[in-house]
Structures are given as structure tokens and as C-alpha cells.
Scaffold this motif. Structure first.
Motif, mmCIF file in Angstrom:
data_model
loop_
_atom_site.group_PDB
_atom_site.id
_atom_site.type_symbol
_atom_site.label_atom_id
_atom_site.label_comp_id
_atom_site.label_asym_id
_atom_site.label_seq_id
_atom_site.Cartn_x
_atom_site.Cartn_y
_atom_site.Cartn_z
ATOM 1 N N LEU A 171 0.846 -1.184 0.000
ATOM 2 C CA LEU A 171 0.000 0.000 0.000
ATOM 3 C C LEU A 171 0.884 1.237 0.000
ATOM 4 C CD1 LEU A 171 -3.083 0.741 0.249
ATOM 5 C CD2 LEU A 171 -2.656 1.082 2.692
ATOM 6 N N VAL A 173 0.692 5.127 1.019
ATOM 7 C CA VAL A 173 -0.121 6.044 1.815
ATOM 8 C C VAL A 173 0.344 7.456 1.528
ATOM 9 C CG1 VAL A 173 -0.920 6.674 4.118
ATOM 10 C CG2 VAL A 173 -0.364 4.287 3.601
ATOM 11 N N GLU A 192 -6.558 0.676 -5.779
ATOM 12 C CA GLU A 192 -6.719 -0.227 -4.649
ATOM 13 C C GLU A 192 -5.440 -0.350 -3.808
ATOM 14 O OE1 GLU A 192 -5.895 -2.881 -8.310
ATOM 15 O OE2 GLU A 192 -7.065 -1.081 -7.807
ATOM 16 N N SER A 195 -3.864 4.946 -0.796
ATOM 17 C CA SER A 195 -4.778 5.563 0.160
ATOM 18 C C SER A 195 -4.239 6.922 0.586
ATOM 19 C CB SER A 195 -4.952 4.670 1.396
ATOM 20 O OG SER A 195 -5.641 3.479 1.069
ATOM 21 N N GLN A 389 -7.583 6.538 10.883
ATOM 22 C CA GLN A 389 -7.542 6.130 9.477
ATOM 23 C C GLN A 389 -6.383 5.172 9.213
ATOM 24 O OE1 GLN A 389 -7.745 10.451 7.972
ATOM 25 N NE2 GLN A 389 -8.611 9.248 6.308
ATOM 26 N N LEU A 393 -6.190 1.057 8.011
ATOM 27 C CA LEU A 393 -5.401 0.529 6.888
ATOM 28 C C LEU A 393 -4.485 -0.592 7.351
ATOM 29 C CD1 LEU A 393 -4.367 3.851 5.087
ATOM 30 C CD2 LEU A 393 -6.245 2.317 4.494
#
Length: 404
Positions: A171, A173, A192, A195, A389, A393
């Protein structure tokens, strides 16, 4: 629902989260990493921060707060390194991190800046741990000739390093929607795996001054950032030079000089002299957090003159202090960081900026409204909200059945 506690390895290779922002290569990233870690610990997580040792006398481990520890890893000389020379520290840092994480029982690895990601990603992969990457700034593409494209790569490995960590991390961020778009466009990261967790602000430390008249009369304009061309303190000097002399304004330049721009302060001092404003400009170097907060709440306005900002944390801190912000509209994520009390300018013409400063400070009632709106906007952005948040994640990666 309470968080399931996780043990997090947060990597900040080139700069310690405990360093004061605005000095050398420390900036908003340092604040974000530290404050997010403290807020995550308040939610029950354990955070181990890993950074490169730059002081031979620094302890191996620093207990920062309950649930947060800082580890100094030996990687290259135990001395400051310019960012342009930092690549040499990546292999030994990776080796030291590998030994630390093998025995650590961590649930995931979150790297901050590309140096950290290139060092930590192979270790996380070897140990089967999820790897998250935050860039905090994205390099300008090869061949860029203007600073509005982003921070110029300090060394040859930066763009390949950003590309690698963007492609291979579980991921990415980002700190703003603007940064997320840049990462998606330049490195092809799908939605996807991308973030956004915007930074927060400590609204207790950064709070307004009740005496607004003193901030408007003989006002102090504040610039706070590292003194380097990307941050454009030269524009702040040009703005001061174009203000009506009757305003009797002065400019406070708060920020240190990194090794790669060691001569830049001399250039700024010469510019101030050439503009005839040297007696109204004060260079105060890097300020600690409490002194910065005091300077912010005493300032008439913050000048955020950067060519590029992935977010612009100082804008949020100024607004929490009830200090209106003037910023350039094209500087990446600043539109997301500046609320209704601020002024986002489409131009970099110092005459346009000077006119906006005079308009802001010349209207007592309008200024009072701007102060109130700035504080109200910043009060909605807390570190605890950011940590909530981020925790979601993390739990989505550590526990696939969870909701990210």
C-alpha cells in the motif's frame, strides 16, 4: 470497535522523527511520523521507529513515550550526511534493520521517504510482513526544468527507488489527494493500492493569540521552512519589499539550511540588502515546536511560498494558531491544507501577494473572521483522527478479513 493492537515498524532512515523540523533535512515529515506514532500508541499499538545514527553518543534506544521507541541503527558514518550522499547508507541500514526486525515480532513495516522504502522493502518481503510506503514528497520527473514539477532528485537512485517502492509495496499512503494523483500518474499505482491519510495538528500547542490588533499593527509575516529554492523564501522577501511602507511590516524567516544548500542563506541575505529591507528581515534558524507555535500565534500571516508541497503541514499549524495563510494554488496539496480563512493565489507575482497581504491586514473585521475561520478549519484535523484512518489501513493488511 477498539483496535486490535499491532506492533509497527516505522522507518525514517535519513532523518530522525525527533529532529526539529526546519533544520537541515528535517521538515513536515518528521512531525507527521512522530505525531502519528504517538497517536497510534494512544490507540493501543506499539510503534518502533528506526532511523540512522548520526550522533556517536546517541543511545541505541530512546523511550519516546508509552508505546513508542526510537532505535538508532548504525549505517555509515555516525555523522550528518547530505541527502545527496545518503544512498551510501541504504545497504548498511538494510542489514541493521534486518537484524532488528528478525527478532522484533512486528506485524508490518511502514517506510517514510524513498530512502527508507528501498532499505526496508526487501526486509519486509523476506520476513513476510506487509510493507506500506509514504513518500512525503515525490521527485520531479527527469528533464524537468522548473521547481513546480516537484522536488528535484537529490541523487540518481531516487526516481528508480520511488518507482520500485511504489510498484512493490502492499500500500502507498499519500498525505494528500494531490500527492496520490502524482504517484498514480508517474508510477502507475492502481487505486486499490493507494490511500490518503492527511496530517493532523496539535490544537493545544498551536492555539490563537487573543490580541488580534497587535498582529495587524506593525505586523510580522512568517515564513517557516528549510531555506532552499524549492521553498522559495526569495518570494517572501520580494513580497515584503513591495508592501506599503506605512504598514511597517517585518519578515521572520524560520528555518535551517541543509548541507546541499549551504550557501543559500548568504544569497537570501544579499537579496534582502539589494531590496533595501535587510533591517526588517530576521533569520532565526530552526525553531523548536514551542517557539514555532509562539511565532505562529504572534504573526499577522503565514507566507507559504513553496513551488511544490505534497501537503503543507505548516499551513495547518498556522491556522490552528488563528494565523491566516497565503499560499500558491499550484503547490501540490496546499489547497487541501488551507481552509476558508486563507488566501490561495493563482499568481507568483510578488505585487499580487503584497496586495493580498495589505487587503487581509487592512480590514479589521475581515481579519477577525479569517482568524476564526482558520482556527475552526484546523480544529477538524486532529492527529487522533489521522491515526484512526491509519490504524484501519494497518488492520486491513494484517488481518485480510478486516476492512481497510
Amino acid at each position: 470497535m477498539p483496535d486490535a493492537p499491532a506492533r509497527i515498524a516505522a522507518i525514517s532512515l535519513h532523518t530522525s522523527p525527533l529532529e526539529e523540523p526546519g533544520g537541515a533535512d528535517a521538515g513536515g515529515m518528521n512531525v507527521v511520523v512522530l505525531e502519528q506514532s504517538l497517536a497510534l500508541a494512544r490507540r493501543g499499538h506499539a510503534v518502533d521507529l528506526f532511523t540512522r545514527r548520526r550522533d556517536p553518543d546517541a543511545p541505541a534506544v530512546v523511550e519516546v513515550a508509552a508505546g513508542v521507541r526510537l532505535h538508532h541503527l548504525d549505517a555509515g558514518p555516525a555523522a550528518p550526511l547530505a541527502k545527496s550522499a545518503m544512498e551510501q547508507a541504504i545497504p548498511p541500514f538494510r542489514e541493521a534493520l534486518q537484524a532488528a526486525l528478525r527478532a522484533g515480532g512486528h506485524d508490518l513495516v511502514h517506510s517514510h521517504h524513498w530512502f527508507s522504502g528501498v532499505a526496508a522493502l526487501p526486509v519486509a518481503q523476506e520476513l513476510g510482513l506487509p510493507h506500506l510506503q509514504s513518500f512525503h514528497s515525490v521527485a520531479a520527473p527527469d528533464g524537468s526544468t522548473t521547481l513546480d514539477a516537484g522536488e528535484p532528485a537529490e541523487s540518481a537512485g531516487r526516481i528508480p527507488g520511488e518507482r520500485l517502492t511504489a510498484a512493490a509495496s502492499d500500500l502507498v499512503v499519500a498525505v494528500s489527494e494531490a500527492e496520490a494523483r502524482t504517484v498514480a500518474e508517474r508510477y502507475g499505482v492502481p487505486g486499490e493500492r493507494l490511500s490518503v491519510v492527511r496530517p493532523g495538528v496539535d490544537v493545544e500547542r498551536f492555539r490563537p493569540c487573543p490580541d488580534l490588533s497587535s498582529r495587524r499593527e506593525r505586523p510580522t509575516l512568517l515564513f517557516t521552512a528549510r531555506l532552499q529554492p524549492l521553498k522559495a523564501p526569495d518570494l517572501a522577501l520580494e513580497v515584503l519589499a513591495r508592501l506599503d511602507p506605512a504598514l511597517d511590516a517585518r519578515l521572520l524567516l524560520a528555518g535551517g539550511v541543509s548541507e546541499d544548500f549551504r550557501d543559500y542563506r548568504d544569497e537570501l541575505e544579499r537579496l534582502a540588502a539589494d531590496l533595501g529591507i535587510a533591517d526588517r528581515v530576521e533569520f532565526v534558524g530552526s525553531l523548536d515546536r514551542d517557539r514555532l507555535a509562539e511565532s505562529m500565534r504572534c504573526a499577522g500571516a503565514l507566507l507559504l511560498t513553496s513551488w511544490s508541497e505534497t501537503f503543507g503541514l505548516v499551513a495547518l499549524e498556522a491556522q490552528a494558531s488563528g494565523t491566516p495563510v497565503l499560499a500558491w494554488s499550484c503547490a501540490g496539496g496546499v489547497k487541501e491544507a488551507v481552509g476558508p480563512g486563507g488566501v490561495v493565489l493563482e499568481s507568483r507575482d510578488p505585487d499580487v501577494w503584497a496586495e493580498s497581504v495589505e487587503t487581509l491586514l487592512g480590514d479589521a473585521e475581515g481579519y477577525e473572521r479569517a482568524v476564526a475561520a482558520s482556527r475552526e478549519f484546523a480544529a477538524t484535523r486532529t492527529w487522533d483522527a489521522a491515526a484512526a484512518q491509519l490504524s484501519a489501513l494497518y488492520q486491513g493488511l494484517v488481518r485480510p478479513e478486516g476492512t481497510a
